[in-house]
Structure formats: C-alpha cells, structure tokens
Design an enzyme around this catalytic site. Sequence first.
Site, PDB file in Angstrom:
ATOM      1  CG  ASN A 134       8.044 -36.188 -60.647  1.00 46.06           C
ATOM      2  OD1 ASN A 134       8.138 -37.406 -60.544  1.00 46.06           O
ATOM      3  ND2 ASN A 134       7.232 -35.614 -61.514  1.00 46.06           N
ATOM      4  NE  ARG A 167       3.950 -37.975 -60.253  1.00 51.71           N
ATOM      5  CZ  ARG A 167       4.156 -38.503 -61.441  1.00 51.71           C
ATOM      6  NH1 ARG A 167       5.322 -38.454 -62.007  1.00 51.71           N
ATOM      7  NH2 ARG A 167       3.165 -39.085 -62.084  1.00 51.71           N
ATOM      8  CG  HIS A 173      -2.336 -38.141 -64.843  1.00 56.60           C
ATOM      9  ND1 HIS A 173      -2.908 -38.714 -65.953  1.00 56.60           N
ATOM     10  CD2 HIS A 173      -1.019 -38.075 -65.090  1.00 56.60           C
ATOM     11  CE1 HIS A 173      -1.959 -38.983 -66.839  1.00 56.60           C
ATOM     12  NE2 HIS A 173      -0.799 -38.610 -66.325  1.00 56.60           N
ATOM     13  NE  ARG A 231       1.888 -44.695 -70.485  1.00 52.66           N
ATOM     14  CZ  ARG A 231       1.710 -43.817 -69.519  1.00 52.66           C
ATOM     15  NH1 ARG A 231       0.648 -43.866 -68.743  1.00 52.66           N
ATOM     16  NH2 ARG A 231       2.600 -42.878 -69.305  1.00 52.66           N
ATOM     17  CD  GLU A 248       1.002 -33.461 -62.581  1.00 57.85           C
ATOM     18  OE1 GLU A 248       1.541 -33.121 -63.643  1.00 57.85           O
ATOM     19  OE2 GLU A 248       0.759 -34.640 -62.305  1.00 57.85           O
TER      20      GLU A 248
END
Length: 401
Positions: A7, A91, A180, A241, A385
């Site tokens: 990743n 990923r 996601h 965010r 994940e």
Amino acid sequence: MNVLVINCGSSSLKFQLIDAESEKLIAKGLCERIAIPGGRMVYTSASGEKKITEKEMGDHREAIRLVLEALTDPETGVIDSLSGIDAVGHRIVHGGEHFAGSTLITEEVKRAIRECCELAPLHNPANLIGIEACEALMPGVPMVGVFDTAFHQTMPEEAYLYGIPYHYYRDYKIRRYGFHGTSHAYVSGRAAALLGRPIEELKLIVCHLGNGASVSAVKYGKCVDTSMGLTPLEGLVMGTRSGDIDPAVMEFIAHKEGKGVDEIMDILNRESGVYGLSDGFSSDFRDLEEAYGKGEEAAVRTLKAFCHRVLKYIGAYAAQMGGVDAVCFTAGVGENSPLVRSMICSSLAWLGIVLDDGANHVRGQEIVISKQGEGAKALVIPTNEELAIARETYAIVQKGE
Ligand code: ADP
C-alpha cells in the site's frame, strides 16, 4: 501461496506478507518518510517482534528493496529468498470507470491507472511507482491491482451523477466514485456471515469511520450509494477533511481572505474536519473523547457535528434502500469508540436499534452490539483491507494459472 500486500502512499509504504491459503499474517511493516530526510522502516515479524531501521530512502524502489531485505534477512526474516513471494497485491486508490473489480496488472492496466492520476494526484502516482518498483525487483512475479473505487462501480447513474452540466461527465468523467471500497466490501461480507444470512438478501449500511471516513449503502451485496465522491473529500466530517459543504463557501473565503483555489483546497483537506471544528484542538478521536468526557465545549460540538453527519447518511441510505437490516461500524473510530457508536445509535430507535451497553464495550471482535429485537441490528466488524487484498490477489492469480 505467500502474497505480499503493498500500500504505497506519497511518502509511505505499508506492507504485509500473508499466507493466502491459511490467511495467516507472516510479517508486516511500514516505511515512512520516503524521499524525505529521516526515513525509517518499522518491521514486525509474525511473533510480534519489532525492528526499526533508520535509513534514508530516495524513492519507493529503495523502500521496497529494504522491505525485501528485511523479509529475507537471515536473522529477522521470514522467507529464505524472494522465491518465497508468490504474488503481489497492490492497493490502488483510483480506478475511475475502468475497473469494477481487481485485475492482473498488465501494461494496459498500468496505462489505465496512469489515466486516473488526474483524478487522484496524491495517490495514483505513488501506487504506480510501487508497481514499477516491484516489477523491477521481482520480475515475473504476478501482480494484482485492487482498487478502492471498484466496489462502488455498481452505483446507479442517479447516485453517481452530480447536478452539474452533463458534458462534464461526458468529457471529463466528473462523477462520484467513492473510496474505501475494499473495506466496505469486506465488512459487508463479514456482516452477512455474522448475521448468518446470505448477503443477497440483506440491506446493509457500512460506516467506515477512521481518519478518512465514508458510509456505503450495500443492497443485496452491491453498493448502491456511498458518501465520498470524485475525491475522498466529499461526505462525512473527517479527521481533517470537511466533507460536504456548500461550494459557495469556497468563493466566500476566497473573497474574504484573498485566497486561491489551491489554498482553499488545502484548508478543506488538511485544516477542516474534526480538527478544524475543534478549533485546532485535535484530529484524533481519542483526544476528542477525553475532552468530551470533561464537558469541553469544543469537543462536544465537534463530536455532535461528526455524529450528526453520519446519522444523516444512515437515514438517507435507509430511505434509498427501502429499509435496512444492519448498520455496521468499522475502522479506527467505528471499531474503537463506544461513545461515537452510542451517540449515533441513540437516534436509531426508529430502525429498531437499541444498543446493548455491554456488547458496545467489547473490543476487537465481530459482534452484534444492539439488543435482540424485530428491527435492524447494529454491528461492529473490524476491517482488514490487507487480508481482503490478499484474498483478491490469490483468487485472481489462481484463476490466471
Ligand atoms: P486511517 O486508516 O484513515 O488513517 P484509521 O481507520 O486508522 O484511519 O482510524 C484512525 C482514527 O481512529 C484516529 O482518529 C484515532 O483517534 C481513532 N481511534 C483509534 N483508536 C481509538 C480509540 N480507542 N477510541 C477512539 N478513537 C480511536
């Protein structure tokens, strides 16, 4: 089959080596500050032994070389040679409309990933560098791309189109993509297993609440809506965010403070969310919860605003799916914060959700946290994940053989 899951972020690289048949973790780690002074790698073997190597890494290729050295090291290593890595799963953040699932990486696939760099300028270039570094260091090892956007490609047009001139979609592919996806797919699958029902019968809402946060509506195993959009800025109030805002806010700040678009985007991405709402107190929910416990005003308003937005999406998605069987909580906050879960679920009695306080305080396992009853259930499902990427990689490499 040993799968190395990679990743790559812009200056970091996370990795896990997983035995895909037994699904056991063999080793994992993190390279930080790639191409920045102060580089280091944290390497953890399956027994939990940690080794920190302070070393400058000029680029991602050097970082991956360091990872491979650690994995094959005679003392701390876990494999004898690089032939102990059978496949690599990458990923990839943005697959645009090219990928509705994971795929074996070919030159054509790399070209498509490159095309999506415009849509994810911070992430896709790093993902590509990771792929090319692995190709150079492990030639001939099959590689699979697993896309954050892929699971959301089933969203219908009415969910992914913005209310702006249609030619922006036609010409530039401006639309909602969602992110996601690997987590939303994994968690909805585990939720069905925990409920003991086929996913094809279930209406699920998955709340992935971490530093980045998103909610998905998963109807009969397929994503029908999600809160993130063209980029991961849309939707929930996140760590730093903003999530949804009136776009006119940007114009207002620009005029008031004489700022340009880039500066405003920076404010919305890095200085907003719970960090901004708490007046710069913290983006970490542990700090916010502690302050909330003491009744500090900034933390109270921040957590209330965060939960309010999650609740709004749950309500919207329940309406869109015509009901809901389970609301699932996952990721850093979703898995670890009984307070946030209870603040959200306290407004979900209309769905039949009443929290079981004892279950809500259990940590680190898949569990139903609502009381038994007729209505919907609330679940905590720890996401994984990396395991999901290893599974996808294994399945695709097996199929390709
Ligand atoms: P990301 O992958 O987007 O960086 P994570 O899913 O790792 O994010 O979630 C990080 C967030 O989880 C942080 O805000 C952190 O405060 C929160 N978190 C971790 N542990 C706890 C805890 N015990 N209680 C509350 N929040 C927690």
